[in-house]
Design a protein around this motif. Structure first.
Motif, PDB file in Angstrom:
ATOM      1  N   ILE A 135       0.829  -1.220   0.000  1.00 23.39           N
ATOM      2  CA  ILE A 135       0.000   0.000   0.000  1.00 23.39           C
ATOM      3  C   ILE A 135       0.859   1.265   0.000  1.00 23.39           C
ATOM      4  CG2 ILE A 135      -1.710   1.315   1.325  1.00 23.39           C
ATOM      5  CD1 ILE A 135      -3.324  -0.989   0.676  1.00 23.39           C
ATOM      6  N   PRO A 136       1.744   1.491   0.975  1.00 33.23           N
ATOM      7  CA  PRO A 136       2.524   2.729   0.931  1.00 33.23           C
ATOM      8  C   PRO A 136       3.487   2.791  -0.256  1.00 33.23           C
ATOM      9  CG  PRO A 136       3.192   1.381   2.806  1.00 33.23           C
ATOM     10  CD  PRO A 136       1.991   0.730   2.198  1.00 33.23           C
ATOM     11  N   LEU A 137       4.030   1.639  -0.656  1.00 32.19           N
ATOM     12  CA  LEU A 137       4.933   1.640  -1.806  1.00 32.19           C
ATOM     13  C   LEU A 137       4.212   2.071  -3.079  1.00 32.19           C
ATOM     14  CD1 LEU A 137       6.893  -1.698  -1.174  1.00 32.19           C
ATOM     15  CD2 LEU A 137       7.598   0.640  -0.612  1.00 32.19           C
ATOM     16  N   LEU A 138       3.007   1.560  -3.262  1.00 30.30           N
ATOM     17  CA  LEU A 138       2.229   1.915  -4.458  1.00 30.30           C
ATOM     18  C   LEU A 138       1.846   3.388  -4.451  1.00 30.30           C
ATOM     19  CD1 LEU A 138      -0.050  -1.234  -4.697  1.00 30.30           C
ATOM     20  CD2 LEU A 138       1.934  -0.678  -6.115  1.00 30.30           C
ATOM     21  N   TYR A 139       1.365   3.857  -3.309  1.00 29.92           N
ATOM     22  CA  TYR A 139       1.036   5.285  -3.225  1.00 29.92           C
ATOM     23  C   TYR A 139       2.274   6.132  -3.524  1.00 29.92           C
ATOM     24  CZ  TYR A 139      -3.617   4.629  -1.150  1.00 29.92           C
ATOM     25  OH  TYR A 139      -4.928   4.318  -0.929  1.00 29.92           O
ATOM     26  N   TYR A 140       3.407   5.736  -2.972  1.00 31.09           N
ATOM     27  CA  TYR A 140       4.622   6.520  -3.141  1.00 31.09           C
ATOM     28  C   TYR A 140       5.033   6.610  -4.615  1.00 31.09           C
ATOM     29  CZ  TYR A 140       9.344   8.270  -2.396  1.00 31.09           C
ATOM     30  OH  TYR A 140      10.488   9.019  -2.426  1.00 31.09           O
ATOM     31  N   VAL A 141       5.093   5.472  -5.307  1.00 31.56           N
ATOM     32  CA  VAL A 141       5.527   5.528  -6.714  1.00 31.56           C
ATOM     33  C   VAL A 141       4.507   6.254  -7.581  1.00 31.56           C
ATOM     34  CG1 VAL A 141       7.094   3.554  -6.600  1.00 31.56           C
ATOM     35  CG2 VAL A 141       4.734   3.181  -7.257  1.00 31.56           C
ATOM     36  N   LEU A 142       3.233   6.099  -7.282  1.00 35.91           N
ATOM     37  CA  LEU A 142       2.209   6.830  -8.048  1.00 35.91           C
ATOM     38  C   LEU A 142       2.317   8.338  -7.811  1.00 35.91           C
ATOM     39  CD1 LEU A 142      -0.914   4.549  -7.638  1.00 35.91           C
ATOM     40  CD2 LEU A 142       0.198   5.144  -9.793  1.00 35.91           C
ATOM     41  N   LEU A 143       2.497   8.718  -6.563  1.00 36.71           N
ATOM     42  CA  LEU A 143       2.615  10.142  -6.259  1.00 36.71           C
ATOM     43  C   LEU A 143       3.914  10.735  -6.798  1.00 36.71           C
ATOM     44  CD1 LEU A 143       1.133  10.086  -2.648  1.00 36.71           C
ATOM     45  CD2 LEU A 143       0.084  11.109  -4.689  1.00 36.71           C
ATOM     46  N   LEU A 144       4.999   9.958  -6.777  1.00 34.83           N
ATOM     47  CA  LEU A 144       6.237  10.438  -7.397  1.00 34.83           C
ATOM     48  C   LEU A 144       6.016  10.712  -8.882  1.00 34.83           C
ATOM     49  CD1 LEU A 144       9.233   8.317  -6.028  1.00 34.83           C
ATOM     50  CD2 LEU A 144       8.884  10.775  -5.807  1.00 34.83           C
ATOM     51  N   ALA A 145       5.366   9.776  -9.550  1.00 31.87           N
ATOM     52  CA  ALA A 145       5.109   9.941 -10.984  1.00 31.87           C
ATOM     53  C   ALA A 145       4.168  11.103 -11.252  1.00 31.87           C
ATOM     54  CB  ALA A 145       4.535   8.651 -11.561  1.00 31.87           C
TER      55      ALA A 145
END
Length: 187
Positions: A135-145
């Protein structure tokens, strides 16, 4: 184009992760009253696990397509595949949480105790652990992009964290299908 302020990526990742996990744990713990969601016919409730297994299989495909696309330098195809994967995950989660809320929590394992203790529980534990970590990893990469133009993403940890997230995501979705087969196919 910047969709998310760069300085807010960590904060938004944390907030979204905490809220998402709180909702999941509340639903799994039977803390969300069934009266808070619309009622559905029993057959819809019964078909949700199968629909979620199909969603998981499709998500495995879209994650794989996205991973292969970025390795080949096809950035737009990668973006579309990973956004589709996240959309499938969101759909999966909505159906899963709805079913948990309506039924009051997870269903009991119908098979033998030895299979429950030595096969089902370890697989379920790994599946749940990986889903929580993702969950946090996915949010992080999506928000970075979402916070940078495509040309700046290689200067971030998007690729490094994305590889970890995608790997764990694939394993979690795969184990989710195994859990479904044990609950609804084998027993």
């Amino acid at each position: 184009m910047e969709y998310v302020p760069r300085e807010r990526v960590h904060l938004l990742t944390g907030v979204l992760s905490v809220v998402s996990l709180a909702v999941v744990f509340a639903a799994a713990g039977g803390r969300i009253p069934s009266s808070s969601v619309p009622a559905a016919p029993e057959w819809i409730i019964d078909v949700i696990p199968l629909v979620n297994a199909v969603i998981s299989a499709v998500a495995i495909g879209t994650i794989t397509v996205g991973w292969r696309a970025i390795r080949r330098g096809r950035i737009e195809r990668h973006r579309v595949a990973m956004l589709a994967s996240f959309g499938l995950f969101a759909g999966f989660l909505a159906l899963y949480l709805y079913r948990l809320t309506v039924t009051g929590g997870p269903q009991p394992f119908p098979g033998p105790d030895a299979v429950y203790q030595f096969v089902y529980l370890p697989l379920l534990a790994i599946h749940i652990f990986l889903a929580i970590v993702c969950i946090p990893l996915l949010y992080y990469v999506l928000l970075l992009a979402a916070s940078r133009p495509v040309t700046e993403i290689p200067q971030t940890s998007h690729a490094r964290i994305g590889r970890v997230a995608a790997t764990l995501w694939l394993i979690s979705f795969s184990l989710g299908i195994v859990v479904f087969v044990l609950l609804h196919g084998v027993y």
